[in-house]
Design a protein around this motif. Structure first.
Motif, PDB file in Angstrom:
ATOM      1  N   LEU A  44       3.988  56.775 113.077  1.00 30.93           N
ATOM      2  CA  LEU A  44       3.815  57.049 114.505  1.00 30.93           C
ATOM      3  C   LEU A  44       5.132  57.149 115.275  1.00 30.93           C
ATOM      4  O   LEU A  44       5.142  57.568 116.422  1.00 30.93           O
ATOM      5  N   VAL A  45       6.221  56.751 114.654  1.00 32.37           N
ATOM      6  CA  VAL A  45       7.520  56.785 115.327  1.00 32.37           C
ATOM      7  C   VAL A  45       8.189  58.121 115.012  1.00 32.37           C
ATOM      8  O   VAL A  45       8.396  58.448 113.839  1.00 32.37           O
ATOM      9  N   PRO A  46       8.518  58.905 116.034  1.00 39.55           N
ATOM     10  CA  PRO A  46       9.163  60.191 115.760  1.00 39.55           C
ATOM     11  C   PRO A  46      10.572  59.992 115.205  1.00 39.55           C
ATOM     12  O   PRO A  46      11.275  59.061 115.578  1.00 39.55           O
ATOM     13  N   ASP A  47      10.954  60.882 114.287  1.00 39.59           N
ATOM     14  CA  ASP A  47      12.303  60.843 113.730  1.00 39.59           C
ATOM     15  C   ASP A  47      13.218  61.674 114.619  1.00 39.59           C
ATOM     16  O   ASP A  47      13.058  62.885 114.732  1.00 39.59           O
ATOM     17  N   PHE A  48      14.168  61.000 115.269  1.00 36.02           N
ATOM     18  CA  PHE A  48      15.122  61.705 116.114  1.00 36.02           C
ATOM     19  C   PHE A  48      16.275  62.255 115.290  1.00 36.02           C
ATOM     20  O   PHE A  48      16.861  63.257 115.625  1.00 36.02           O
ATOM     21  N   VAL A  49      16.599  61.565 114.218  1.00 40.18           N
ATOM     22  CA  VAL A  49      17.619  62.006 113.266  1.00 40.18           C
ATOM     23  C   VAL A  49      17.072  61.763 111.871  1.00 40.18           C
ATOM     24  O   VAL A  49      16.092  61.044 111.684  1.00 40.18           O
ATOM     25  N   ARG A  50      17.710  62.316 110.864  1.00 41.02           N
ATOM     26  CA  ARG A  50      17.185  62.220 109.508  1.00 41.02           C
ATOM     27  C   ARG A  50      17.336  60.836 108.892  1.00 41.02           C
ATOM     28  O   ARG A  50      16.564  60.445 108.055  1.00 41.02           O
ATOM     29  N   SER A  51      18.304  60.097 109.293  1.00 45.05           N
ATOM     30  CA  SER A  51      18.588  58.802 108.681  1.00 45.05           C
ATOM     31  C   SER A  51      18.031  57.665 109.532  1.00 45.05           C
ATOM     32  O   SER A  51      18.320  57.589 110.727  1.00 45.05           O
ATOM     33  N   PRO A  52      17.273  56.744 108.922  1.00 43.67           N
ATOM     34  CA  PRO A  52      16.808  55.583 109.687  1.00 43.67           C
ATOM     35  C   PRO A  52      17.973  54.725 110.184  1.00 43.67           C
ATOM     36  O   PRO A  52      17.902  54.138 111.267  1.00 43.67           O
ATOM     37  N   ASN A  53      19.048  54.669 109.402  1.00 50.47           N
ATOM     38  CA  ASN A  53      20.204  53.884 109.841  1.00 50.47           C
ATOM     39  C   ASN A  53      20.845  54.492 111.080  1.00 50.47           C
ATOM     40  O   ASN A  53      21.281  53.769 111.981  1.00 50.47           O
ATOM     41  N   LEU A  54      20.882  55.814 111.126  1.00 48.74           N
ATOM     42  CA  LEU A  54      21.417  56.480 112.323  1.00 48.74           C
ATOM     43  C   LEU A  54      20.530  56.237 113.526  1.00 48.74           C
ATOM     44  O   LEU A  54      21.021  56.084 114.645  1.00 48.74           O
ATOM     45  N   GLN A  55      19.216  56.162 113.313  1.00 48.60           N
ATOM     46  CA  GLN A  55      18.307  55.856 114.414  1.00 48.60           C
ATOM     47  C   GLN A  55      18.568  54.451 114.945  1.00 48.60           C
ATOM     48  O   GLN A  55      18.582  54.240 116.159  1.00 48.60           O
ATOM     49  N   HIS A  56      18.775  53.491 114.042  1.00 45.41           N
ATOM     50  CA  HIS A  56      19.073  52.123 114.473  1.00 45.41           C
ATOM     51  C   HIS A  56      20.404  52.085 115.220  1.00 45.41           C
ATOM     52  O   HIS A  56      20.523  51.443 116.259  1.00 45.41           O
ATOM     53  N   PHE A  57      21.412  52.780 114.679  1.00 41.60           N
ATOM     54  CA  PHE A  57      22.724  52.838 115.319  1.00 41.60           C
ATOM     55  C   PHE A  57      22.589  53.399 116.734  1.00 41.60           C
ATOM     56  O   PHE A  57      23.082  52.801 117.702  1.00 41.60           O
ATOM     57  N   ALA A  58      21.905  54.531 116.865  1.00 44.09           N
ATOM     58  CA  ALA A  58      21.769  55.183 118.173  1.00 44.09           C
ATOM     59  C   ALA A  58      20.981  54.320 119.148  1.00 44.09           C
ATOM     60  O   ALA A  58      21.340  54.223 120.328  1.00 44.09           O
ATOM     61  N   ALA A  59      19.925  53.691 118.672  1.00 43.22           N
ATOM     62  CA  ALA A  59      19.098  52.863 119.554  1.00 43.22           C
ATOM     63  C   ALA A  59      19.897  51.703 120.131  1.00 43.22           C
ATOM     64  O   ALA A  59      19.840  51.423 121.338  1.00 43.22           O
ATOM     65  N   PHE A  60      20.691  51.038 119.300  1.00 48.12           N
ATOM     66  CA  PHE A  60      21.447  49.892 119.796  1.00 48.12           C
ATOM     67  C   PHE A  60      22.715  50.317 120.531  1.00 48.12           C
ATOM     68  O   PHE A  60      23.214  49.573 121.372  1.00 48.12           O
ATOM     69  N   TYR A  61      23.208  51.518 120.267  1.00 43.66           N
ATOM     70  CA  TYR A  61      24.301  52.067 121.063  1.00 43.66           C
ATOM     71  C   TYR A  61      23.816  52.277 122.500  1.00 43.66           C
ATOM     72  O   TYR A  61      24.453  51.844 123.461  1.00 43.66           O
ATOM     73  N   VAL A  62      22.653  52.901 122.642  1.00 43.75           N
ATOM     74  CA  VAL A  62      22.079  53.141 123.968  1.00 43.75           C
ATOM     75  C   VAL A  62      21.732  51.815 124.648  1.00 43.75           C
ATOM     76  O   VAL A  62      22.011  51.622 125.839  1.00 43.75           O
ATOM     77  N   LEU A  63      21.137  50.883 123.897  1.00 45.55           N
ATOM     78  CA  LEU A  63      20.782  49.588 124.475  1.00 45.55           C
ATOM     79  C   LEU A  63      22.028  48.859 124.981  1.00 45.55           C
ATOM     80  O   LEU A  63      22.027  48.295 126.080  1.00 45.55           O
ATOM     81  N   ALA A  64      23.100  48.876 124.201  1.00 47.61           N
ATOM     82  CA  ALA A  64      24.332  48.200 124.620  1.00 47.61           C
ATOM     83  C   ALA A  64      24.929  48.857 125.857  1.00 47.61           C
ATOM     84  O   ALA A  64      25.398  48.165 126.773  1.00 47.61           O
ATOM     85  N   LEU A  65      24.920  50.185 125.919  1.00 43.62           N
ATOM     86  CA  LEU A  65      25.423  50.873 127.115  1.00 43.62           C
ATOM     87  C   LEU A  65      24.577  50.518 128.334  1.00 43.62           C
ATOM     88  O   LEU A  65      25.118  50.275 129.422  1.00 43.62           O
TER      89      LEU A  65
END
Length: 136
Positions: A44-65
Motif C-alpha cells: 500500500l505504500v507507493p515507491d517514490f524511488v527504487r531503493s527502500p534505503n533511499l526512501q528512508h534516507f529521503a523521509a528522514f532528510y525531509v523530517l529533519a529539515l
C-alpha cells in the motif's frame, strides 16, 4: 528604525507568522506520514524511488529539515537527538514485532544518514560564521 520582519531578512520573525505555523504543521505531517508508511503493508505504500534505503534516507532528510524549521530555538543537538530517537524507536518497534534484524539495521542507517545530510550544512555554516571576513 523599523524592525525587519520579512522572511529572508535578518530581523526577528514572529512566532505566529504564516511560515512559522507552516513549518510546525509540516513537521507534524512529515512525522505522521513516516509513521503511517512504516506500519502500512508494503503493497500500500507507493515507491517514490527504487531503493527502500533511499526512501528512508529521503523521509528522514525531509523530517529533519522540517524539525529544524519548526523548532528554531531548540539546540541543534537536541533536534538531531529527537529525530534520531524517533528513527530508532520506529525500527525497534518493528524488531519487537518480529521483523528480521538485517533490513531494519539497513533502514535505521539510512534514516540516520538522512538526518546527518540535513544537519551537516547547518553545522558547516555555523563553523564558517566563526571566521571574520578578510579586510579589503
Amino acid at each position: 528604525m523599523t524592525e525587519d520582519r520579512t522572511l529572508f531578512g535578518d530581523g526577528r520573525y514572529p512566532d505566529a507568522g504564516p511560515f512559522a505555523v507552516l513549518a510546525r504543521l509540516s513537521l507534524i505531517g512529515a512525522a505522521l506520514a513516516i509513521v503511517i508508511a512504516k506500519f502500512l503493508p508494503s503493497e500500500l505504500v507507493p515507491d517514490f524511488v527504487r531503493s527502500p534505503n533511499l526512501q528512508h534516507f529521503a523521509a528522514f532528510y525531509v523530517l529533519a529539515l522540517c524539525a529544524l524549521a519548526a523548532l528554531p530555538r531548540v539546540r541543534l543537538r537536541n533536534v538531531a537527538f529527537g529525530v534520531g530517537l524517533f528513527a530508532t524507536a520506529l525500527e525497534a518497534l518493528h524488531l519487537l514485532a518480529g521483523a528480521p534484524l538485517e533490513p531494519l539495521v539497513d533502514n535505521w542507517v539510512a534514516d540516520l544518514g538522512g538526518l546527518a545530510a540535513a544537519i551537516a550544512p547547518v553545522i558547516v555554516e555555523r563553523f564558517r560564521r566563526r571566521f571574520p571576513p578578510r579586510a579589503r
